[in-house]
Scaffold this motif. Structure first.
Motif: not given
Length: 74
Positions: A6-24
């Protein structure tokens, strides 16, 4: 176990936000997405007791917050 997964999913979600941020190209949006990712990673780090992950991302969240306040005042 299941709780770890369950916590691992939060890690993946965090990764997605960081990747998206770097596309802005918009710096304010970049900071908000990066802040969200850092907060998620900080919580994730605490929950799995990965203290370097929690500490680094907690500090990065503060850096992002500082810059967002500065941008808001400008």
């Amino acid at each position: 176990g299941r709780e770890q997964m369950t916590w691992e999913y939060l890690g993946y979600i965090a990764s997605v936000f960081l990747v998206i941020s770097l596309m802005m190209s918009n710096v304010v949006k970049l900071r908000w997405f990066n802040l969200t990712g850092c907060i998620c990673f900080a919580v994730y780090g605490v929950m799995i007791e990965a203290w370097p992950v929690a500490l680094t991302n907690g500090l990065l969240a503060l850096v992002n917050s500082y810059h967002l306040v500065k941008l808001h005042r400008a």
